[in-house]
Design a protein around this motif. Structure first.
Motif, PDB file in Angstrom:
ATOM      1  N   ASP A  28       0.816  -1.212   0.000  1.00 33.48           N
ATOM      2  CA  ASP A  28       0.000   0.000   0.000  1.00 33.48           C
ATOM      3  C   ASP A  28       0.850   1.262   0.000  1.00 33.48           C
ATOM      4  OD1 ASP A  28      -2.286  -1.513  -0.001  1.00 33.48           O
ATOM      5  OD2 ASP A  28      -2.527  -1.483   2.179  1.00 33.48           O
ATOM      6  N   THR A  29       2.134   1.119   0.331  1.00 32.10           N
ATOM      7  CA  THR A  29       3.012   2.287   0.329  1.00 32.10           C
ATOM      8  C   THR A  29       3.457   2.638  -1.087  1.00 32.10           C
ATOM      9  OG1 THR A  29       4.997   0.939   0.634  1.00 32.10           O
ATOM     10  CG2 THR A  29       3.859   1.690   2.633  1.00 32.10           C
ATOM     11  N   VAL A  30       3.170   1.774  -2.046  1.00 26.74           N
ATOM     12  CA  VAL A  30       3.536   2.010  -3.439  1.00 26.74           C
ATOM     13  C   VAL A  30       2.294   2.467  -4.203  1.00 26.74           C
ATOM     14  CG1 VAL A  30       4.495   0.991  -5.534  1.00 26.74           C
ATOM     15  CG2 VAL A  30       5.300   0.236  -3.284  1.00 26.74           C
ATOM     16  N   ASN A  31       2.466   3.473  -5.017  1.00 24.37           N
ATOM     17  CA  ASN A  31       1.363   3.986  -5.825  1.00 24.37           C
ATOM     18  C   ASN A  31       0.819   2.866  -6.717  1.00 24.37           C
ATOM     19  OD1 ASN A  31      -0.203   5.237  -7.832  1.00 24.37           O
ATOM     20  ND2 ASN A  31       0.954   7.139  -7.648  1.00 24.37           N
ATOM     21  N   PRO A  32      -0.455   2.507  -6.585  1.00 30.49           N
ATOM     22  CA  PRO A  32      -0.998   1.412  -7.406  1.00 30.49           C
ATOM     23  C   PRO A  32      -0.954   1.715  -8.893  1.00 30.49           C
ATOM     24  CG  PRO A  32      -2.749   2.565  -6.225  1.00 30.49           C
ATOM     25  CD  PRO A  32      -1.459   3.036  -5.648  1.00 30.49           C
ATOM     26  N   ASP A  33      -1.025   2.993  -9.255  1.00 33.27           N
ATOM     27  CA  ASP A  33      -0.909   3.345 -10.674  1.00 33.27           C
ATOM     28  C   ASP A  33       0.487   3.012 -11.194  1.00 33.27           C
ATOM     29  OD1 ASP A  33      -3.509   4.267 -10.753  1.00 33.27           O
ATOM     30  OD2 ASP A  33      -2.948   6.337 -10.274  1.00 33.27           O
ATOM     31  N   VAL A  34       1.496   3.213 -10.346  1.00 29.39           N
ATOM     32  CA  VAL A  34       2.870   2.878 -10.725  1.00 29.39           C
ATOM     33  C   VAL A  34       3.019   1.373 -10.869  1.00 29.39           C
ATOM     34  CG1 VAL A  34       5.280   2.924  -9.974  1.00 29.39           C
ATOM     35  CG2 VAL A  34       3.847   4.948  -9.683  1.00 29.39           C
ATOM     36  N   GLN A  35       2.389   0.615  -9.964  1.00 26.23           N
ATOM     37  CA  GLN A  35       2.431  -0.845 -10.049  1.00 26.23           C
ATOM     38  C   GLN A  35       1.837  -1.333 -11.368  1.00 26.23           C
ATOM     39  OE1 GLN A  35       0.258  -1.842  -6.465  1.00 26.23           O
ATOM     40  NE2 GLN A  35       2.140  -2.274  -5.349  1.00 26.23           N
ATOM     41  N   ARG A  36       0.674  -0.804 -11.713  1.00 21.32           N
ATOM     42  CA  ARG A  36       0.020  -1.229 -12.960  1.00 21.32           C
ATOM     43  C   ARG A  36       0.845  -0.814 -14.172  1.00 21.32           C
ATOM     44  NH1 ARG A  36      -4.653   0.093  -9.898  1.00 21.32           N
ATOM     45  NH2 ARG A  36      -4.614   2.255 -10.640  1.00 21.32           N
ATOM     46  N   ALA A  37       1.402   0.400 -14.119  1.00 17.02           N
ATOM     47  CA  ALA A  37       2.210   0.884 -15.240  1.00 17.02           C
ATOM     48  C   ALA A  37       3.469   0.039 -15.418  1.00 17.02           C
ATOM     49  CB  ALA A  37       2.574   2.345 -15.024  1.00 17.02           C
ATOM     50  N   ALA A  38       4.051  -0.410 -14.304  1.00 13.58           N
ATOM     51  CA  ALA A  38       5.258  -1.228 -14.379  1.00 13.58           C
ATOM     52  C   ALA A  38       4.969  -2.570 -15.036  1.00 13.58           C
ATOM     53  CB  ALA A  38       5.833  -1.430 -12.977  1.00 13.58           C
ATOM     54  N   MET A  39       3.848  -3.174 -14.686  1.00  9.97           N
ATOM     55  CA  MET A  39       3.464  -4.434 -15.313  1.00  9.97           C
ATOM     56  C   MET A  39       3.143  -4.232 -16.794  1.00  9.97           C
ATOM     57  SD  MET A  39       3.690  -7.251 -13.759  1.00  9.97           S
ATOM     58  CE  MET A  39       3.801  -8.039 -12.155  1.00  9.97           C
ATOM     59  N   LEU A  40       2.474  -3.126 -17.113  1.00 11.79           N
ATOM     60  CA  LEU A  40       2.157  -2.839 -18.514  1.00 11.79           C
ATOM     61  C   LEU A  40       3.434  -2.635 -19.324  1.00 11.79           C
ATOM     62  CD1 LEU A  40       0.105  -2.277 -20.734  1.00 11.79           C
ATOM     63  CD2 LEU A  40       0.036   0.115 -19.978  1.00 11.79           C
ATOM     64  N   ALA A  41       4.425  -1.982 -18.722  1.00 11.92           N
ATOM     65  CA  ALA A  41       5.696  -1.777 -19.416  1.00 11.92           C
ATOM     66  C   ALA A  41       6.375  -3.118 -19.712  1.00 11.92           C
ATOM     67  CB  ALA A  41       6.615  -0.895 -18.577  1.00 11.92           C
ATOM     68  N   LEU A  42       6.300  -4.051 -18.773  1.00 17.87           N
ATOM     69  CA  LEU A  42       6.840  -5.384 -19.016  1.00 17.87           C
ATOM     70  C   LEU A  42       6.107  -6.069 -20.166  1.00 17.87           C
ATOM     71  CD1 LEU A  42       7.481  -6.850 -15.443  1.00 17.87           C
ATOM     72  CD2 LEU A  42       9.129  -6.831 -17.317  1.00 17.87           C
ATOM     73  N   ALA A  43       4.784  -6.004 -20.137  1.00 19.05           N
ATOM     74  CA  ALA A  43       3.991  -6.622 -21.203  1.00 19.05           C
ATOM     75  C   ALA A  43       4.343  -6.024 -22.559  1.00 19.05           C
ATOM     76  CB  ALA A  43       2.494  -6.440 -20.913  1.00 19.05           C
ATOM     77  N   GLN A  44       4.494  -4.727 -22.611  1.00 21.95           N
ATOM     78  CA  GLN A  44       4.822  -4.064 -23.869  1.00 21.95           C
ATOM     79  C   GLN A  44       6.204  -4.463 -24.370  1.00 21.95           C
ATOM     80  OE1 GLN A  44       4.188   0.017 -22.666  1.00 21.95           O
ATOM     81  NE2 GLN A  44       2.051   0.022 -23.356  1.00 21.95           N
ATOM     82  N   GLU A  45       7.131  -4.686 -23.456  1.00 19.31           N
ATOM     83  CA  GLU A  45       8.476  -5.101 -23.870  1.00 19.31           C
ATOM     84  C   GLU A  45       8.464  -6.520 -24.427  1.00 19.31           C
ATOM     85  OE1 GLU A  45      12.342  -5.062 -24.900  1.00 19.31           O
ATOM     86  OE2 GLU A  45      11.045  -3.375 -24.367  1.00 19.31           O
ATOM     87  N   PHE A  46       7.716  -7.411 -23.799  1.00 19.56           N
ATOM     88  CA  PHE A  46       7.587  -8.760 -24.355  1.00 19.56           C
ATOM     89  C   PHE A  46       6.945  -8.690 -25.738  1.00 19.56           C
ATOM     90  CE2 PHE A  46       7.988 -10.295 -19.898  1.00 19.56           C
ATOM     91  CZ  PHE A  46       8.945 -11.271 -20.107  1.00 19.56           C
ATOM     92  N   ASN A  47       5.924  -7.863 -25.886  1.00 17.96           N
ATOM     93  CA  ASN A  47       5.244  -7.720 -27.175  1.00 17.96           C
ATOM     94  C   ASN A  47       6.190  -7.156 -28.234  1.00 17.96           C
ATOM     95  OD1 ASN A  47       2.520  -7.821 -28.590  1.00 17.96           O
ATOM     96  ND2 ASN A  47       3.098  -5.694 -28.953  1.00 17.96           N
ATOM     97  N   ARG A  48       7.038  -6.203 -27.849  1.00 20.03           N
ATOM     98  CA  ARG A  48       7.993  -5.600 -28.776  1.00 20.03           C
ATOM     99  C   ARG A  48       8.966  -6.636 -29.319  1.00 20.03           C
ATOM    100  NH1 ARG A  48      12.839  -3.112 -29.231  1.00 20.03           N
ATOM    101  NH2 ARG A  48      13.563  -3.874 -27.210  1.00 20.03           N
ATOM    102  N   ARG A  49       9.214  -7.672 -28.517  1.00 20.67           N
ATOM    103  CA  ARG A  49      10.133  -8.734 -28.947  1.00 20.67           C
ATOM    104  C   ARG A  49       9.412  -9.884 -29.640  1.00 20.67           C
ATOM    105  NH1 ARG A  49      14.867  -8.924 -24.268  1.00 20.67           N
ATOM    106  NH2 ARG A  49      14.754  -6.714 -23.723  1.00 20.67           N
ATOM    107  N   GLY A  50       8.184  -9.650 -30.026  1.00 21.62           N
ATOM    108  CA  GLY A  50       7.439 -10.657 -30.772  1.00 21.62           C
ATOM    109  C   GLY A  50       6.786 -11.728 -29.925  1.00 21.62           C
TER     110      GLY A  50
END
Length: 224
Positions: free
Chosen positions: A65-87
């Motif tokens: 709860d000490t971490v911004n939940p929007d940052v948590q979601r954005a971090a996971m989305l960034a990971l997903a986008q990187e996997f997608n970028r690599r096909g």
């Protein structure tokens, strides 16, 4: 099945296992802040999988709860986008849809399940123990399946991370003021390339002239 599809299926299953299997391990050394998009772009695929598992575990901790939940979601989305970028579209979808699994069906997935189960069963293991093995497993499977000439490998950015890019990452992950201070300090010492401080030879590769006890006792250069 072609190699790219098989790699994607195996990694997607490993990500589902990471999201579905529990974690009772002590926190490892980890990293001080989450990596942003610029840093993710430079990670090997195995390191991306390890980072995903780490973020899953971090987000499940009691102090999340000490971490911004929007940052948590954005971090996971960034990971997903990187996997997608690599096909790796299936892998990206597994993260975006928060898909979970407890039992593996692919060869790589079964190996990953065994790694996670063995780590969880050891009282002395921490998250670094598990993460290192997951990372190595994924990179080995990518090589075994012929991924060296596929986007999963070739789309990785191998250039040095610049101070400007690192600053962008710090903004993206809502880093603390201390992180900005550390970046400024590094830039003062190493210039604008934060990698510069890591380009010196590894200590094990350096050669030194052997000094005998007799030389040591008679030389002012080595006097204590």
């Amino acid at each position: 099945m072609n190699a790219e599809r098989e790699i994607d299926q195996e990694i997607a299953e490993i990500l589902r296992l990471s999201q579905g299997m529990s974690n009772r391990l002590r926190r490892g050394q980890g990293r001080s802040i989450r990596p942003g998009r610029n840093s993710l772009r430079r990670m090997k695929t195995g390191t991306l999988v390890r980072e995903h598992r780490r973020q899953v575990n971090d987000d499940r901790r009691p102090n999340r709860d000490t971490v911004n939940p929007d940052v948590q979601r954005a971090a996971m989305l960034a990971l997903a986008q990187e996997f997608n970028r690599r096909g790796l579209e299936e892998s990206a979808a597994a993260i975006e849809n928060q898909e979970q699994a407890q039992e593996a069906t692919t060869h790589g997935g079964q190996q990953a399940q065994e790694v996670i189960e063995q780590a969880q069963a050891q009282d002395t293991a921490n998250e670094d123990f598990e993460g290192t093995r997951l990372e190595n497993l994924v990179d080995e499977r990518v090589e075994e399946l012929g991924g060296e000439d596929l986007p999963v490998v070739t789309e990785r950015d191998t250039t040095a991370l610049t101070s400007e890019e690192l600053a962008e990452d710090l903004v993206e992950v809502d880093a603390s003021p201390d992180a900005y201070d550390a970046l400024a300090f590094s830039a003062d010492i190493n210039g604008h390339d934060p990698q510069q401080g890591f380009d010196s030879p590894h200590p094990e590769t350096l050669e030194f002239e052997a000094i005998t006890p007799e030389q040591l006792s008679h030389s002012d250069d080595y006097a204590m």
